[in-house]
Design an enzyme around this catalytic site. Structure first.
Site, mmCIF file in Angstrom:
data_model
loop_
_atom_site.group_PDB
_atom_site.id
_atom_site.type_symbol
_atom_site.label_atom_id
_atom_site.label_comp_id
_atom_site.label_asym_id
_atom_site.label_seq_id
_atom_site.Cartn_x
_atom_site.Cartn_y
_atom_site.Cartn_z
ATOM 1 N N TYR A 6 -17.527 6.377 -5.735
ATOM 2 C CA TYR A 6 -17.555 7.472 -6.712
ATOM 3 C C TYR A 6 -16.230 7.502 -7.464
ATOM 4 O O TYR A 6 -15.206 6.999 -6.972
ATOM 5 C CB TYR A 6 -17.885 8.799 -6.054
ATOM 6 N N GLY A 20 -10.352 7.584 -3.497
ATOM 7 C CA GLY A 20 -9.002 7.043 -3.387
ATOM 8 C C GLY A 20 -8.996 5.525 -3.293
ATOM 9 O O GLY A 20 -9.860 4.930 -2.651
ATOM 10 N N GLY A 74 1.492 4.946 0.202
ATOM 11 C CA GLY A 74 0.808 6.157 0.650
ATOM 12 C C GLY A 74 1.528 7.405 0.181
ATOM 13 O O GLY A 74 2.458 7.340 -0.633
ATOM 14 N N ASN A 75 1.104 8.554 0.704
ATOM 15 C CA ASN A 75 1.731 9.809 0.296
ATOM 16 C C ASN A 75 3.172 9.913 0.775
ATOM 17 O O ASN A 75 4.006 10.532 0.122
ATOM 18 C CB ASN A 75 0.918 11.006 0.795
ATOM 19 N N SER A 94 -2.624 11.095 7.562
ATOM 20 C CA SER A 94 -2.441 12.545 7.395
ATOM 21 C C SER A 94 -3.806 13.217 7.223
ATOM 22 O O SER A 94 -3.993 14.361 7.614
ATOM 23 C CB SER A 94 -1.516 12.846 6.215
ATOM 24 N N ASP A 96 -7.006 3.614 -1.708
ATOM 25 C CA ASP A 96 -6.782 3.107 -0.348
ATOM 26 C C ASP A 96 -8.085 3.116 0.467
ATOM 27 O O ASP A 96 -8.336 2.220 1.275
ATOM 28 C CB ASP A 96 -5.670 3.892 0.362
ATOM 29 N N ARG A 97 -8.931 4.120 0.208
ATOM 30 C CA ARG A 97 -10.243 4.153 0.886
ATOM 31 C C ARG A 97 -11.100 2.984 0.421
ATOM 32 O O ARG A 97 -11.782 2.346 1.224
ATOM 33 C CB ARG A 97 -10.983 5.451 0.568
ATOM 34 N N ASP A 103 0.874 -1.175 0.000
ATOM 35 C CA ASP A 103 0.000 0.000 0.000
ATOM 36 C C ASP A 103 0.914 1.229 0.000
ATOM 37 O O ASP A 103 1.535 1.542 1.018
ATOM 38 C CB ASP A 103 -0.884 -0.058 1.249
#
Lengths: 205, 205
Positions: A68, A72, A7-8, A92, A74-75, A5
């Site tokens: 939608y 994201g 991430g930012n 974050s 990850d969501r 995963d």
């Protein structure tokens, strides 16, 4: 099997069931020869990740009915961990999403707890207080409690407002801090990986 | 009579009942010869204000039973506007305070709405969306609604949680934006001045 995963800021991995957190470059250096299923929210890493022959982008396999278009990845993964519940990912940003019988109902985005700290400090040095546990049962009568209550109580209140007796699953770096305010929350740092795993099972039953 | 509320950035005045907002220096230049009752939360201006012979610092006259030693003088003033209620001052920070039968019950401090905007933008450019009215009756299914709901819904939820059927009084630059989410809120930009006026009446009945 390796699940990744991105991430930012960092990469989160489940390597044969063991969770690791690494800089993205290091994750690539260490596991580029292994078979990896990944998701990625950081456009800067997209080319490097897709160039690795044995790595597979799971984005297109994470089907969450009712979601939608710009939601994201990850969501979506977190929401696929269980058939229903309130899913909270406290990083974050803090995302709060609701799923009933496998169908996404909607959700919202709060600033992360670290962002709250920075925000209070920027408003006034008087509000620069450490984040500490605070009781939500009584209104605060000190500045420190007033800031900590102001950070946590609205988050807990809106989660309770939308909860509808659904199970509550919490993940992310600040997951434990938030889970502490509920009697019956499940804190689980593997929610994203479980969602990815469930998507894989559906694809290859 | 002139009532003056010196905030962190500007001076708010009630000049013979008419509200004005001015830079502090301009307020001093314009009204230094008049009789002024003031409160001040900005230490940088303390000396300049106290040096004016016809100006009187009301800080010591704003008695709010149950308050705490470091409670801001502007918060105390707002809480003295009415005998009881939930008092919200929505400026660079949002303070929420509860008063029952003239006695302070406690309160808390939220970041101001502008701080929320800056905070979302700092987390990710994707979250840089304009603050717009959002329905709180349904969970959002877009990023823009998710951010706007994430800003407003927790604030409204915690206010409702602590409200106990008390009247709701809202003031400050973002007061109207918040008042819109309640059927029965009183939006009043003169709450601070009313509190100051009530303190003066008690002192000189």
């Amino acid at each position: 099997m390796i699940l990744l995963d991105v991430g930012n800021t960092r990469a989160h991995l489940s390597v044969d069931g063991v969770v690791e957190h690494l800089p993205v470059d290091e994750a690539i250096a260490r596991y580029h020869a292994r078979h990896v299923h990944y998701i990625n929210v950081n456009p800067h890493h997209a080319d490097a990740l897709s160039a690795i022959a044995s790595w597979h982008d799971l984005d297109g396999d994470l089907h969450l009915p009712g979601d939608y278009p710009t939601m994201g990845v990850d969501r979506r993964a977190v929401c696929l961990a269980h058939a229903e519940g309130i899913f909270i990912d406290a990083g974050s940003a803090i995302t709060v999403d609701k799923v009933i019988k496998g169908r996404y109902q909607g959700g919202f985005i709060l600033p992360g707890l670290a962002a709250y700290r920075r925000m209070y400090t920027a408003i006034s040095p008087v509000l620069d207080v450490p984040l500490e546990p605070v009781t939500l049962d009584a209104l605060p009568t000190t500045t420190q409690d007033g800031v900590n209550f102001g950070t946590m109580a609205p988050i807990i209140a809106i989660i309770n407002t939308i909860r509808d007796n659904l199970p509550l699953y919490i993940t992310g770096g600040d997951g434990q801090t938030i889970a502490r305010y509920f009697d019956d929350a499940t804190h689980d740092e593997t929610l994203v990986f479980q969602g990815m795993q469930n998507a894989l099972k559906r694809k290859n039953p």
